[in-house]
Structure formats: C-alpha cells, structure tokens
Scaffold this motif. Structure first.
Motif, PDB file in Angstrom:
ATOM      1  N   GLN A   1       0.329  53.495-100.277  1.00 61.39           N
ATOM      2  CA  GLN A   1       1.311  54.444-100.922  1.00 61.39           C
ATOM      3  C   GLN A   1       1.234  54.405-102.314  1.00 61.39           C
ATOM      4  N   ALA A   2       0.816  53.417-102.972  1.00 56.53           N
ATOM      5  CA  ALA A   2       0.328  53.334-104.420  1.00 56.53           C
ATOM      6  C   ALA A   2      -0.679  54.214-104.670  1.00 56.53           C
ATOM      7  N   GLY A   3      -1.978  54.312-103.867  1.00 55.90           N
ATOM      8  CA  GLY A   3      -2.995  55.190-103.860  1.00 55.90           C
ATOM      9  C   GLY A   3      -2.602  56.587-103.637  1.00 55.90           C
ATOM     10  N   MET A   4      -1.726  56.967-102.608  1.00 56.93           N
ATOM     11  CA  MET A   4      -1.445  58.058-102.320  1.00 56.93           C
ATOM     12  C   MET A   4      -0.648  58.929-103.070  1.00 56.93           C
ATOM     13  N   ARG A   5       0.117  58.157-104.109  1.00 59.44           N
ATOM     14  CA  ARG A   5       1.110  58.708-105.065  1.00 59.44           C
ATOM     15  C   ARG A   5       0.133  59.358-106.183  1.00 59.44           C
ATOM     16  N   ILE A   6      -1.075  58.567-106.342  1.00 57.47           N
ATOM     17  CA  ILE A   6      -2.082  59.024-107.354  1.00 57.47           C
ATOM     18  C   ILE A   6      -2.592  60.341-106.782  1.00 57.47           C
ATOM     19  N   PHE A   7      -3.238  60.165-105.588  1.00 55.60           N
ATOM     20  CA  PHE A   7      -3.629  61.463-104.854  1.00 55.60           C
ATOM     21  C   PHE A   7      -2.842  62.774-104.695  1.00 55.60           C
TER      22      PHE A   7
ATOM     23  N   LEU B   1     -11.066  59.392-109.686  1.00 57.05           N
ATOM     24  CA  LEU B   1     -10.680  58.383-108.926  1.00 57.05           C
ATOM     25  C   LEU B   1     -11.525  57.361-108.439  1.00 57.05           C
ATOM     26  N   CYS B   2     -13.129  57.995-108.674  1.00 54.10           N
ATOM     27  CA  CYS B   2     -14.037  57.116-108.020  1.00 54.10           C
ATOM     28  C   CYS B   2     -14.435  56.030-109.405  1.00 54.10           C
ATOM     29  N   PHE B   3     -14.508  56.686-110.341  1.00 57.75           N
ATOM     30  CA  PHE B   3     -15.306  56.080-111.683  1.00 57.75           C
ATOM     31  C   PHE B   3     -14.027  55.447-112.432  1.00 57.75           C
TER      32      PHE B   3
ATOM     33  N   LEU C   1      -9.409  53.205-104.293  1.00 59.78           N
ATOM     34  CA  LEU C   1      -9.313  54.585-104.899  1.00 59.78           C
ATOM     35  C   LEU C   1     -10.572  55.331-104.951  1.00 59.78           C
ATOM     36  N   PRO C   2     -11.697  54.850-105.004  1.00 63.10           N
ATOM     37  CA  PRO C   2     -13.092  55.840-104.667  1.00 63.10           C
ATOM     38  C   PRO C   2     -12.891  56.364-103.098  1.00 63.10           C
ATOM     39  N   TRP C   3     -12.224  56.013-102.160  1.00 66.10           N
ATOM     40  CA  TRP C   3     -12.168  56.297-100.975  1.00 66.10           C
ATOM     41  C   TRP C   3     -11.157  57.479-101.121  1.00 66.10           C
TER      42      TRP C   3
ATOM     43  N   GLY D   1     -10.206  51.723 -93.566  1.00 68.60           N
ATOM     44  CA  GLY D   1     -10.214  52.516 -92.530  1.00 68.60           C
ATOM     45  C   GLY D   1      -9.590  53.925 -92.303  1.00 68.60           C
ATOM     46  N   TRP D   2      -8.367  53.711 -92.585  1.00 70.79           N
ATOM     47  CA  TRP D   2      -7.368  54.733 -92.462  1.00 70.79           C
ATOM     48  C   TRP D   2      -7.677  55.903 -93.222  1.00 70.79           C
ATOM     49  N   ILE D   3      -8.413  55.609 -94.584  1.00 75.02           N
ATOM     50  CA  ILE D   3      -8.904  56.885 -95.249  1.00 75.02           C
ATOM     51  C   ILE D   3     -10.239  57.316 -94.574  1.00 75.02           C
ATOM     52  N   GLN D   4     -10.863  56.565 -94.055  1.00 75.63           N
ATOM     53  CA  GLN D   4     -11.961  56.950 -93.620  1.00 75.63           C
ATOM     54  C   GLN D   4     -11.907  57.687 -92.403  1.00 75.63           C
ATOM     55  N   ALA D   5     -10.892  57.546 -91.417  1.00 80.12           N
ATOM     56  CA  ALA D   5     -10.610  58.218 -90.314  1.00 80.12           C
ATOM     57  C   ALA D   5      -9.923  59.572 -90.863  1.00 80.12           C
ATOM     58  N   LEU D   6      -9.549  59.662 -92.026  1.00 84.65           N
ATOM     59  CA  LEU D   6      -8.618  61.120 -92.464  1.00 84.65           C
ATOM     60  C   LEU D   6      -9.989  61.776 -93.133  1.00 84.65           C
ATOM     61  N   ILE D   7     -11.010  61.172 -93.576  1.00 80.50           N
ATOM     62  CA  ILE D   7     -12.415  61.720 -93.997  1.00 80.50           C
ATOM     63  C   ILE D   7     -13.007  62.348 -92.773  1.00 80.50           C
ATOM     64  N   VAL D   8     -13.188  61.617 -91.925  1.00 77.94           N
ATOM     65  CA  VAL D   8     -13.648  62.307 -90.499  1.00 77.94           C
ATOM     66  C   VAL D   8     -12.972  63.272 -90.151  1.00 77.94           C
ATOM     67  N   GLY D   9     -11.690  63.295 -90.047  1.00 80.08           N
ATOM     68  CA  GLY D   9     -10.816  64.610 -89.496  1.00 80.08           C
ATOM     69  C   GLY D   9     -11.041  65.667 -90.458  1.00 80.08           C
TER      70      GLY D   9
END
Length: 168
Positions: free
Chosen positions: A18-24, A74-76, A97-99, A152-160
């Motif tokens: 959720q902390a990362g998602m707030r930035i996103f 976010l990556c760098f 965050l890079p993910w 892994g959750w972010i990777q699943a979102l990326i795949v979708g």
C-alpha cells in the motif's frame, strides 16, 4: 491486492504494498489529466481517418512519455523517494518500487490504447478483455506471490497488463 497479499504473505506485506501503491496512484493522476484532455478530441475526431491516426499517435506518445518518465523515476529514485516519504522502516519498499515503475510504464502504454477504444465506442470489448486480464492476474498470482511475495503480485499485474497491451 489486499486479499491476495494478506492471504499469501500477511498484513506486513499489505502495508508495504500500500505504501508503494500510494506513490503509484499519485503518479497515475497524470493519466486522468491526459485522458480528460484527449478523450473529447478523440471522440470528436472518430471517423476522420487522417486526423484520427495523427491524434492517436500524439495521445500514445504523451502516455508513453509520461509513463516512462514516472516509471524511471520509481526505478532509479527508489531509495531517495522511500527515504523522503517513509524513512528507514520502509527500506523493503526500495526493492519493490522499481517493479512498480515497470508496472506504471506498462499501465500507461495500455491506458492510451484503452482511451482510444473508449473514444471509438468499444467499451463492451474492453470490459470482456478486462475480465480475461483479471483472470490472468489471479491465476499467475497463485504461483508468483507464493514464490516472490510482494514483488510476485506486481509481476502478476505486469503479466496481466502485458496481455492487455497486446490485446488492445
């Protein structure tokens, strides 16, 4: 997000996510601005092939450039961002965050195409594809979250979302 992460890894992972998602989500406001500017123009231009094609390219370029800029930040800038916003207790977020940055870029790539489809009146097709998109995320998350946790959750979102990018 919350249900999957809490089930597989517990409430601490939910807080980190959720902390990362707030930035996103803060960065995602750019899509609202771009969409509010572009949608009326796209809808009005629908049917005028030459103008529409040129406008589609401009909209996609604006979304891709915005997504790349914020995604790269976010990556760098993960360490700096986490240090300023959250402090040492969120050091784990620096790895996540890079993910989020990659997901951000892919979401913006998809958002431009989704906006164009909406302007063309293809909302029902978008809804059907979105259902498949979420099924792909849920199926891939069973393996990815169990193996890689929060990332892994972010990777699943990326795949979708890659599925959406190719489908749109």
């Amino acid at each position: 997000d919350l249900l999957v992460l809490n089930h597989f890894i517990g409430p601490t992972a939910v807080g980190m996510h959720q902390a990362g998602m707030r930035i996103f989500l803060g960065g995602a406001q750019i899509a609202n601005v771009l969409g509010n500017v572009a949608l009326p123009k796209l809808a009005a231009a629908n049917g005028s092939n030459n103008y529409t094609s040129n406008l589609h390219g401009k909209v996609q370029l604006a979304f891709i450039a915005s997504g790349a800029a914020f995604g790269l930040a976010l990556c760098f800038g993960a360490e700096l961002i986490v240090g300023i916003l959250y402090g040492n207790q969120y050091k784990e977020l620096i790895k996540i965050l890079p993910w989020f940055g990659l997901l951000f870029f892919i979401r913006f790539l998809v958002a431009a195409s989704g906006l164009i489809l909406t302007a063309q009146g293809s909302q029902s097709a978008r809804a059907k594809v979105s259902l498949i998109h979420w099924l792909i995320i849920l199926c891939s998350s069973i393996f990815l979250v169990d193996k890689y946790g929060n990332i892994g959750w972010i990777q699943a979102l990326i795949v979708g979302n890659i599925f959406l990018a190719f489908t749109y």
